[in-house]
Write a protein that holds these residues in place. Sequence first.
Motif, PDB file in Angstrom:
ATOM      1  N   GLU A 713     -61.953  31.470  33.172  1.00 31.07           N
ATOM      2  CA  GLU A 713     -61.321  30.328  33.470  1.00 31.07           C
ATOM      3  C   GLU A 713     -59.876  30.285  32.697  1.00 31.07           C
ATOM      4  OE1 GLU A 713     -64.261  30.318  32.095  1.00 31.07           O
ATOM      5  OE2 GLU A 713     -65.755  29.199  33.053  1.00 31.07           O
ATOM      6  N   SER A 714     -58.963  29.192  33.384  1.00 33.17           N
ATOM      7  CA  SER A 714     -57.629  29.209  32.743  1.00 33.17           C
ATOM      8  C   SER A 714     -57.639  28.588  31.429  1.00 33.17           C
ATOM      9  CB  SER A 714     -56.746  28.506  33.798  1.00 33.17           C
ATOM     10  OG  SER A 714     -55.549  28.201  33.161  1.00 33.17           O
ATOM     11  N   ASP A 715     -56.518  29.176  30.635  1.00 31.44           N
ATOM     12  CA  ASP A 715     -56.302  28.358  29.137  1.00 31.44           C
ATOM     13  C   ASP A 715     -55.277  27.523  29.535  1.00 31.44           C
ATOM     14  OD1 ASP A 715     -53.985  29.702  29.619  1.00 31.44           O
ATOM     15  OD2 ASP A 715     -54.494  31.069  27.691  1.00 31.44           O
ATOM     16  N   SER A 723     -59.009  25.658  38.169  1.00 28.51           N
ATOM     17  CA  SER A 723     -58.751  26.739  38.939  1.00 28.51           C
ATOM     18  C   SER A 723     -57.698  27.915  38.379  1.00 28.51           C
ATOM     19  CB  SER A 723     -58.186  26.423  40.316  1.00 28.51           C
ATOM     20  OG  SER A 723     -59.251  25.655  41.155  1.00 28.51           O
ATOM     21  N   ASN A 724     -58.143  29.154  38.408  1.00 25.27           N
ATOM     22  CA  ASN A 724     -57.514  30.066  37.647  1.00 25.27           C
ATOM     23  C   ASN A 724     -57.200  31.334  38.853  1.00 25.27           C
ATOM     24  OD1 ASN A 724     -56.191  31.671  36.004  1.00 25.27           O
ATOM     25  ND2 ASN A 724     -58.005  32.515  34.973  1.00 25.27           N
ATOM     26  N   TRP A 725     -55.944  31.455  38.857  1.00 27.03           N
ATOM     27  CA  TRP A 725     -55.427  32.787  39.730  1.00 27.03           C
ATOM     28  C   TRP A 725     -54.735  33.763  39.104  1.00 27.03           C
ATOM     29  CZ3 TRP A 725     -56.086  33.243  45.203  1.00 27.03           C
ATOM     30  CH2 TRP A 725     -56.711  31.799  45.697  1.00 27.03           C
ATOM     31  N   GLU A 812     -66.518  29.186  43.675  1.00 27.19           N
ATOM     32  CA  GLU A 812     -64.778  29.278  44.028  1.00 27.19           C
ATOM     33  C   GLU A 812     -64.226  30.829  43.724  1.00 27.19           C
ATOM     34  OE1 GLU A 812     -61.027  26.395  43.070  1.00 27.19           O
ATOM     35  OE2 GLU A 812     -62.927  26.320  41.938  1.00 27.19           O
ATOM     36  N   TYR A 813     -64.808  31.334  42.724  1.00 26.98           N
ATOM     37  CA  TYR A 813     -63.817  32.553  42.255  1.00 26.98           C
ATOM     38  C   TYR A 813     -64.912  33.213  41.094  1.00 26.98           C
ATOM     39  CZ  TYR A 813     -61.675  29.703  38.417  1.00 26.98           C
ATOM     40  OH  TYR A 813     -61.586  28.814  37.559  1.00 26.98           O
ATOM     41  N   PHE A 814     -64.461  34.518  40.789  1.00 28.82           N
ATOM     42  CA  PHE A 814     -65.437  35.346  40.147  1.00 28.82           C
ATOM     43  C   PHE A 814     -64.709  36.323  39.050  1.00 28.82           C
ATOM     44  CE2 PHE A 814     -66.884  34.406  44.245  1.00 28.82           C
ATOM     45  CZ  PHE A 814     -67.903  34.244  44.095  1.00 28.82           C
ATOM     46  N   HIS A 815     -65.275  36.132  37.914  1.00 25.81           N
ATOM     47  CA  HIS A 815     -64.783  36.927  36.840  1.00 25.81           C
ATOM     48  C   HIS A 815     -64.216  38.202  37.086  1.00 25.81           C
ATOM     49  CE1 HIS A 815     -64.691  38.894  32.749  1.00 25.81           C
ATOM     50  NE2 HIS A 815     -64.907  37.661  32.137  1.00 25.81           N
ATOM     51  N   GLY A 816     -62.642  38.551  36.604  1.00 24.26           N
ATOM     52  CA  GLY A 816     -62.195  39.710  37.069  1.00 24.26           C
ATOM     53  C   GLY A 816     -62.621  41.011  36.625  1.00 24.26           C
ATOM     54  N   ASP A 817     -63.604  40.894  35.452  1.00 21.90           N
ATOM     55  CA  ASP A 817     -64.137  42.345  34.917  1.00 21.90           C
ATOM     56  C   ASP A 817     -65.583  42.556  35.230  1.00 21.90           C
ATOM     57  OD1 ASP A 817     -61.754  42.673  33.932  1.00 21.90           O
ATOM     58  OD2 ASP A 817     -62.338  41.892  31.883  1.00 21.90           O
ATOM     59  N   GLY A 821     -69.746  34.031  38.407  1.00 25.42           N
ATOM     60  CA  GLY A 821     -69.296  33.034  39.241  1.00 25.42           C
ATOM     61  C   GLY A 821     -68.609  32.230  38.246  1.00 25.42           C
ATOM     62  N   LEU A 822     -67.302  31.468  38.822  1.00 23.19           N
ATOM     63  CA  LEU A 822     -66.557  30.438  38.001  1.00 23.19           C
ATOM     64  C   LEU A 822     -66.057  29.514  38.930  1.00 23.19           C
ATOM     65  CD1 LEU A 822     -64.367  33.506  36.156  1.00 23.19           C
ATOM     66  CD2 LEU A 822     -66.113  31.878  35.274  1.00 23.19           C
ATOM     67  N   GLY A 823     -65.630  28.372  38.331  1.00 23.81           N
ATOM     68  CA  GLY A 823     -65.044  27.180  39.069  1.00 23.81           C
ATOM     69  C   GLY A 823     -66.091  26.302  39.912  1.00 23.81           C
ATOM     70  N   ALA A 824     -65.838  25.836  40.822  1.00 25.72           N
ATOM     71  CA  ALA A 824     -66.485  25.213  41.714  1.00 25.72           C
ATOM     72  C   ALA A 824     -67.926  25.863  41.996  1.00 25.72           C
ATOM     73  CB  ALA A 824     -66.037  24.490  42.877  1.00 25.72           C
ATOM     74  N   SER A 825     -68.923  25.330  41.841  1.00 24.57           N
ATOM     75  CA  SER A 825     -70.107  26.287  41.983  1.00 24.57           C
ATOM     76  C   SER A 825     -70.760  26.285  43.597  1.00 24.57           C
ATOM     77  CB  SER A 825     -71.315  25.654  41.019  1.00 24.57           C
ATOM     78  OG  SER A 825     -71.608  24.224  41.240  1.00 24.57           O
TER      79      SER A 825
END
Length: 843
Positions: A713-715, A723-725, A812-817, A821-825
């Motif tokens: 998640e974004s800080d 949302s985190n890009w 919505e998106y997924f942990h980069g490592d 699952g992250l964000g909207a489910s």
Amino acid sequence: MTPEHVRLEEARSGTAAWKAWGPYLSERQWGTVREDDSASGDAWNAFTHDEARSKAYRWGEDGLAGVSDDKQRLCLALALWNGHDPILKERIFGLTNSEGNHGEDAKEYWFYLDSTPTHSYMKWAYKYPQAAFPYEQLVHHGRGRDDLELELLDTGVFDSGRYFDVVVEYAKGGPEDLLMLITVHNRGPEAATLHVLPTLWLRNTWHDGSTRPSLHLDDEVVAGDFRFSADGDYLFCENESDGPYPKVTINDHVLHGAPTNPDATGTKCAAHSVLEVPAGESVTVRARLSTAPLGGFDAVLATRREEADAFYAAVLPESLGEDRARIMRQSLAGMLWTKQFYAYDVHRWLRERGINPWSAEAAGQRNGTWFHMVASDIISMPDKWEYPWFAAWDLAFHCAPLALVDLDFAKEQVELLLHTRYVHPNGQIPAYEWNFSDVNPPVTAWAALWVYHREQETRGAGDRVWLGRVFQRLLTNFTWWVNRKDPDGRNLFQGGFLGLDNIGIFDRSKELPGGGTLQQADGTAWMALYCQWMLQIAVELGREDQSYADIALKFVAHFAWIAIALNPPDADTPLWDEADGFFYDVMRMPDGTTIPLRVRSLVGLLPLCAATVFEPEDLAGQPGLVERALEFAERFKDSVPALAHVPREGHEGRRMLSLVDHHQLRQLLTVMLDEDEFLSPHGIRSLSRRHADEPCEFDWAGEHYEVRYQPAESDSGMFGGNSNWRGPVWFPMNLVILRALFQMHRYYGEDFKVECPTGSGTQMSLQEVALEISRRLISTFERGEDGKRPVYGSLEAFQDDPHWRDLLLFYEYFHGDNGAGLGASHQTGWTGTVATLLWLVSQ
């Protein structure tokens, strides 16, 4: 042809309205812009979850496992009470943008298990605690932004299996015969009580003075031509905020014994059953809404279940295997369940707020310049709780998986936002409800091509009339981009954040430090892709209509100007950095100085994606096009590396338009396929992992800006922080990368190989690279050798419990490592593209 395929054909021909009823009810109508009547425009707090049980909506309705007709006049959904909650459970609960430690997020567990495209059969499941739902604990969590979100499982409310699995199945006996079976499973160690209330009501369409319809009891509940019958006692009230028996009446009756309408009439009705469910056992409740029941309840339901299995047996590739087939079927079920009726008449909405739509005041209101827009349609939503409104590029991506099961609906969705009712008179496509004037990447042309080719494969011929109509409407939008998003006339395009939220050093949609303008590598690359897709459509239409030849050449030329602008000869600060082998945004200051913003992100990978191959037979029907394109390329090829591909035939005589030459391609792939940069175990990250130790920093006028790799998640509170890009994996952007790799493999062939992963010594063709990335993406959902699914990370119930482990959520998106699952489910619109990947790798 399966019975479901027959129903699809009947719906297509208009002989039977099989799609007239479906899961068209939202899961959150509160907190939306449409329901915001505040002067401040604070939609989240203008209409809260706490108010939703008592305050009548104006523009839509919401509910659990909800269905409605295709204009949402009559709605059917489920309400529950476990005997301990302070409110009746009528809708999904979640946090607002200002609550929690990461902003908006649904805090419930519900699953779309199955659906046919005509909704002749649907299945939905919900996990309801037997103890009081921990509303206060979820809101007042005590966690900081650096901590993980507090999830419902973390509260302990599901400990010892003390919850109900509530499964809702719908089956259609006919187009206007809807059966509802509610099965309640007690997973706990002791008997437990549950109140079950299938609820029927009329959307409030009479608040503007229109004639009020009504429901009344005549052995069964009568609603116009429909009759509703259900187990339990019928309770009546009004779908109104106030009055003798307002909307909250049924809630107050079940919890506190308040009286309902003794005349058994109103605009809302529930059938109330109190179930005693033994430990480890189940109890059912039945309901039926029909103009004329067709067949016995059990027989219809059993038949529709079998027909759903037969339909997916025909749709799913045989080579998938059991687990991949489950992933694909549930992802498609999610796509079909998240269709929603969406109503928004902006002109009327402004007047209801006391604003003259033609006044200067309207221009200062959210969406005030979109007074022409009138929406009243079934739309594929990104997520019916988190994003219960359309988003333009989400919708385009949705069409790829939807075309696998319902070509006609996919075609409708491609064209929908291009209608005069939606598109702005200046040619802009509305972005999303929060701000129609924001800009999403222009991917509708790609969606049109994808759907057109799927129809060619499925029906033997594409719909050229439809494709031509879409093309003509897209021309207006293309012109808007050229006129509005290239402020310097240099073919270096801007688009604000372009849906990538916080990927940059600062909010790219707001005024930049020092009054600079941003030359965006991704905005420019998206426009190059837009040119290529429009050229593909023009070439296809030109097979039978030579009038498209000139306009095809227009897109060749426009692509060339963009290619020159992206990497101009002798430029002081080009977007391409030869030393780094990467593209960067460049900020141009008012005095003409330029500053490269050295963030290694998807922004710099997008130019790689602007690659499109043309087969010899594609161009054979366009006499003179190739010759004129070659003449153009010859004139500028010394200055523009990207044009080197145009005069040279590739593998099997193919030609390619690409923003990068083979040298730049190798450099970009070296970075992209480096596991210490972009290549994660589960796809391509949105930001290079190198920025974990080497953040990109920027200082201006005493302000410090920084971008650091954040895999979860974004800080940051930018864009609400939900949302985190800056590190996670996003499926649609991976799909764009995969498309480019498959395209370029067709041009370069098997002889062009790169190291994958970088430094591994393993050489792969571009097709093999694409398949490897696809494998990593798909593995996010697959049960691995350890029996666990990466998507669920450390959530033990989802990994080990037999009542949880095969219920899939498409985040919505997924942990980069690690792929969690992250964000909207329930962002099935984005991540439903996993169905497309599974289909592609099985071809």
